[in-house]
Motif scaffolding. Structure first.
Motif, PDB file in Angstrom:
ATOM      1  N   THR A 103       0.740  -1.181   0.044  1.00  0.00           N
ATOM      2  CA  THR A 103       0.109   0.006  -0.010  1.00  0.00           C
ATOM      3  C   THR A 103       0.985   1.283  -0.144  1.00  0.00           C
ATOM      4  OG1 THR A 103      -0.032  -0.051   2.379  1.00  0.00           O
ATOM      5  CG2 THR A 103      -1.782  -1.109   1.404  1.00  0.00           C
ATOM      6  N   ASP A 104       2.172   1.340   0.491  1.00  0.00           N
ATOM      7  CA  ASP A 104       2.907   2.414   0.390  1.00  0.00           C
ATOM      8  C   ASP A 104       4.147   2.019  -0.520  1.00  0.00           C
ATOM      9  OD1 ASP A 104       4.402   0.068   1.719  1.00  0.00           O
ATOM     10  OD2 ASP A 104       4.925   1.309   3.247  1.00  0.00           O
ATOM     11  N   LEU A 152      -5.775   0.878   7.576  1.00  0.00           N
ATOM     12  CA  LEU A 152      -4.430   0.850   6.789  1.00  0.00           C
ATOM     13  C   LEU A 152      -3.737   1.786   7.576  1.00  0.00           C
ATOM     14  CD1 LEU A 152      -5.578   0.208   3.249  1.00  0.00           C
ATOM     15  CD2 LEU A 152      -4.419  -1.317   4.618  1.00  0.00           C
ATOM     16  N   ASP A 153      -4.454   2.756   7.997  1.00  0.00           N
ATOM     17  CA  ASP A 153      -3.478   3.891   8.727  1.00  0.00           C
ATOM     18  C   ASP A 153      -3.198   3.900  10.122  1.00  0.00           C
ATOM     19  OD1 ASP A 153      -5.756   4.274   9.501  1.00  0.00           O
ATOM     20  OD2 ASP A 153      -6.342   6.344   8.811  1.00  0.00           O
ATOM     21  N   THR A 154      -3.778   2.757  10.601  1.00  0.00           N
ATOM     22  CA  THR A 154      -3.002   2.552  12.003  1.00  0.00           C
ATOM     23  C   THR A 154      -1.671   2.080  12.019  1.00  0.00           C
ATOM     24  OG1 THR A 154      -5.182   1.231  12.457  1.00  0.00           O
ATOM     25  CG2 THR A 154      -3.559   0.886  13.930  1.00  0.00           C
ATOM     26  N   PRO A 155      -0.995   3.085  12.941  1.00  0.00           N
ATOM     27  CA  PRO A 155       0.457   2.709  12.956  1.00  0.00           C
ATOM     28  C   PRO A 155       0.959   1.365  13.667  1.00  0.00           C
ATOM     29  CG  PRO A 155      -0.131   4.695  14.019  1.00  0.00           C
ATOM     30  CD  PRO A 155      -1.467   4.157  13.701  1.00  0.00           C
ATOM     31  N   TYR A 182      -9.696  -4.135   6.681  1.00  0.00           N
ATOM     32  CA  TYR A 182      -9.340  -2.749   7.087  1.00  0.00           C
ATOM     33  C   TYR A 182     -10.435  -1.810   7.029  1.00  0.00           C
ATOM     34  CZ  TYR A 182      -8.605  -2.026   1.910  1.00  0.00           C
ATOM     35  OH  TYR A 182      -8.769  -2.204   0.548  1.00  0.00           O
TER      36      TYR A 182
END
Ligand SMILES: [Zn+2]
Length: 646
Positions: free
Chosen positions: A505-506, A596-599, A646
């Protein structure tokens, strides 16, 4: 000092002349496992568990389940009927192979003696003309179910040639590892019988389960005899010729019903037109490994075919763990992008894949084949055995409702000894060489005696991989030599895709850094899919190469065509795929989501699961914890998932 970044996918075509053995072989040769010693803290303990727990456990299971007695009964040294499945001989052969390779790296007089005893028992069961198949020899008038009424009569079900194949592989291993000819002579006698029985102007047929083909290539290599290579090619050439329509067809509901399907056993078409992977995944992977052998040694027109098969498997039919085989009922490849997470992903199919991808690299020099190998090795292969070394998965699902559990052994026990022999063979997968170049294909702490540009050299790799991407490689040639060193950069360092089937994703802007004696290698683009870094230079004793590969935690998405993974992501760090287990997540995975943005953070936990990196993240007031997929189901039964909504 001249330095040159060597580009990916530059095929080497140098053939190393050899004093003995076949005239033609792979352009790149594996550095043999007898020249490599694994010293790291990840694989070395697992290999020690294999030696001290798994191998004795499987030998003992083979004893208590009558698998060894079948040989004694065939030799008329014990009374009684044949016991078990018609392919049980292979479980004895495969553990002899595992024990032999293990002995190569670790002398063990008691195990050596045990292996000698087993070889003597196998030899006693061989019939005078070389025939060796205890499901028939124990009582020829009443062969085991599926074995067929006469020798070689039901090749589509009998596993007669599959048994011979594992026998030959074990014999070659025993000879190569110990120098003893006892088992090799048994194998040669058996192979010489097959050379007489089968051929274009003799018996024409194909085995229902591939394995004999790649074994005959190994026998050819160790004896230098052309006839074994010819017979291997014959068995490939006879595919798709509809020989087995003369064999019995089975009624629906029969345990042998699936053998009616030619595609199930890759007999639906000539191998030259088998460009897409179909059928039983273990059979298929063994066939593709043999096709890679024959394409390289004999029939170069098959080379585009094996590359087409590799693309089909890795871009459309491979689980993110490297597992192969989607269909639970037939253990077979599914349609394109049909990858249900309950999966099949038999441990043997992961092993077959590894054996095939290794050959693909030796043929092509392309690092992408090692990308598939590494993905499988650290995930879908390693999940096949418990940390204790005496419990095994046959299937390796990517999701569990809590019912799945490893077993001590199986009625159909192909996987445990197969897993054990690959663990014993692992040192042979790390390094490869040709006349000019040494290839470092896996980051595993080890010492190896290699030829660097023809000069004997000692290579020493130090690393905490797979938990850390820093690797130090000491290069010590006996005298200064100009040569190439190519280091595989893992495909998970690339942006944004690891393959057409899975993508991150990144994007990461931190590229791997490779230095020789403190000077950075420049040029090239290791993040753009260029899969290797290397230097062609003069190497001297004391040279040090350092590799620093960033290992961020990354989310993986499947191709949109994989229906079951829609709206879900997997977690990967380095080569390791992660899984959630209920035991770490409040007892249940129901309703669990991980945006998906959970660290996410990773922490090494030496106390947990033999020492693993654990990944955690906070979702609301809940802590979500992921462990390496390979280590799941080592703390009792419970839910598990690789793909997380997610
Ligand atoms: Zn298996």
């Amino acid at each position: 000092m001249r330095m040159l970044l060597i580009l990916a996918a530059v095929a080497q075509v140098t053939v190393i002349p050899r004093a003995v053995g076949p005239a033609k072989d792979y352009p790149i040769r594996a550095v043999p496992l007898t020249s490599v010693r694994i010293t790291d803290s990840f694989w070395a303990p697992k290999r020690e568990t294999n030696r001290t727990v798994t191998i004795p456990h499987i030998i003992q299971q083979n004893e208590v389940t009558g698998r060894i007695d079948n040989f004694l009964k065939a030799a008329k040294k014990k009374p009684g009927p044949y016991q078990g499945q018609r392919y049980n001989d292979t479980d004895v052969y495969k553990i002899i192979e595992a024990a032999s390779w293990s002995l190569a790296g670790h002398p063990d007089p008691a195990l050596d003696k045990k292996v000698d005893e087993l070889v003597a028992i196998v030899g006693a069961a061989q019939e005078p003309d070389g025939y060796l198949y205890t499901p028939r020899s124990v009582d020829p008038a009443n062969p085991a179910p599926g074995a067929g009424p006469e020798r070689w009569s039901w090749l589509h079900t009998s596993h007669e040639l599959y048994d011979q194949g594992h026998m030959i592989e074990a014999a070659v291993a025993h000879y190569s590892a110990t120098g003893k000819r006892s088992f090799l002579d048994i194998a040669i006698k058996s192979a010489d019988l097959m050379v007489k029985v089968f051929g274009r102007s003799a018996r024409r047929d194909v085995p229902g389960h591939e394995e004999i083909e790649l074994a005959l290539v190994k026998l050819h290599r160790v004896t230098g005899q052309q006839k074994y290579l010819d017979l291997a090619k014959f068995f490939l050439d006879e595919r798709g010729q509809k020989h087995s329509v003369e064999h019995p067809q089975f009624e629906q509901g029969s345990r042998f019903f699936m053998y009616n399907d030619l595609a199930y056993r890759q007999d639906h078409a000539p191998v030259a037109s088998q460009t897409a992977a179909v059928g039983h995944a273990v059979r298929a992977s063994y066939l593709y490994a043999a096709m890679t052998d024959i394409a390289t040694l004999v029939e170069s027109t098959l080379i585009p075919v094996i590359h087409s098969l590799f693309a089909d498997v890795t871009e459309k039919k491979m689980y993110v763990t490297g597992g192969l085989g989607a269909d639970e009922r037939t253990e077979a490849f599914g349609a394109e992008y049909a990858l249900p997470n309950r999966a099949y992903a038999e441990t043997c199919a992961s092993i077959g894949g590894i054996l095939w991808y290794h050959r693909m690299f030796l043929q092509s020099a392309s690092a992408k084949h090692y990308g598939a190998l590494e993905r499988t090795l650290y995930n879908g292969y390693l999940s096949g055995v418990s940390l204790s070394g005496d419990r095994f998965f046959y299937q390796n699902p990517l999701v569990s409702d809590g019912r799945q559990e490893r077993s001590a052994y199986f009625d159909v026990a192909c996987c445990p000894a197969n897993l054990s022999r690959l663990m014993a063979e692992l040192p042979g997968l790390i390094y490869a060489q040709d006349k000019e170049t040494l290839y470092i294909n896996l980051f595993i702490g080890s010492e190896a005696d290699v030829a660097l540009g023809g000069v004997p050299a000692r290579i020493r790799q130090e690393t905490n991989y797979p938990w850390d991407g820093k690797v130090t490689i000491h290069v010590d040639p006996q005298r200064p030599v100009r040569a190439g060193l190519r280091i595989r950069m893992p495909d998970w360092t690339s942006n944004p895709t690891a393959s057409a089937l899975y993508r991150f994703t990144d994007t990461t802007d931190r590229a791997p850094v490779v230095m020789v004696n403190g000077s950075r290698l420049t040029g090239g683009d290791p993040t753009g899919g260029a899969a290797e870094a290397g230097a062609y230079r003069e190497w001297r004793k004391g040279d040090v190469v350092t590799v620093d590969i960033p290992m961020p935690i990354r989310r993986v998405l499947a191709n949109d065509k994989v229906a079951e993974d829609a709206g879900k992501a997997a977690i990967q760090r380095g080569p390791i795929l992660y899984a959630l287990e209920a035991v770490d997540n409040g007892g249940s995975l129901k309703d669990l989501k991980l945006p998906l943005d959970t660290p996410l953070t990773s922490t090494f936990r030496p106390d947990l699961l033999g020492g693993v990196d654990v990944i955690t993240g906070k979702v609301g007031d809940r802590t979500v914890t992921a462990i390496p997929y390979y280590a799941w189901n080592n703390r009792g039964k419970g839910e598990m998932a690789v793909w997380i909504p997610y």
